[in-house]
Design an enzyme around this catalytic site. Sequence first.
Site, PDB file in Angstrom:
ATOM      1  CG  HIS A  50      -2.035  15.221  -0.120  1.00 58.57           C
ATOM      2  ND1 HIS A  50      -2.823  14.142   0.218  1.00 58.57           N
ATOM      3  CD2 HIS A  50      -2.334  16.192   0.787  1.00 58.57           C
ATOM      4  CE1 HIS A  50      -3.558  14.444   1.273  1.00 58.57           C
ATOM      5  NE2 HIS A  50      -3.290  15.689   1.634  1.00 58.57           N
ATOM      6  CD  GLU A  52       0.277  10.792  -3.144  1.00 62.56           C
ATOM      7  OE1 GLU A  52       0.264   9.714  -2.534  1.00 62.56           O
ATOM      8  OE2 GLU A  52       0.183  11.896  -2.567  1.00 62.56           O
ATOM      9  CB  CYS A  79      -5.328  10.246   0.737  1.00 68.25           C
ATOM     10  SG  CYS A  79      -5.390  11.764  -0.259  1.00 68.25           S
ATOM     11  CB  CYS A  82      -3.709  11.528  -3.825  1.00 69.55           C
ATOM     12  SG  CYS A  82      -3.090  12.965  -2.925  1.00 69.55           S
TER      13      CYS A  82
END
Length: 141
Positions: A50, A52, A79, A82
């Site tokens: 992801h 992040e 999410c 993350c």
Amino acid sequence: MILKKHEFWMQKAIEQAKLGKTPFGAVIVNKNEDYISAYNTTKHNGPTAHAELNAILKLKTLNFDEPKSLILYTTVEPCPMCMSAIVWTGIGQVVYGASINDAARFGKQIHINSAEIAQKSWYAIQILPGVKKEECISLLK
């Protein structure tokens, strides 16, 4: 202290998302306004890549004394995976555009918001939602 406005840094995250041809971009800024940036690479690097997490993996290239002084900007609310990584990294502030609920209108999401995870942390994390929200939602379409 971050001198530029949150909208400036969110625009950098949006540019990352567009660069990666994905709705997800992230920027981490230190108190001197040096930054690192990343976008989502899950299609090439697997489900944990992801934006992040990709940015967090670049932290060794960013100069900072205390992780709580860092601000992470992301086009979509982190999410649970993350946000947990953000907590373990010790980042002090998270600024996002579109929410988990916004993102869920366009794809699968785990419906645990970042504030819920931050509240379970051992330190205070500031969360600022909705910066350039409509522009970030448009990335999801």
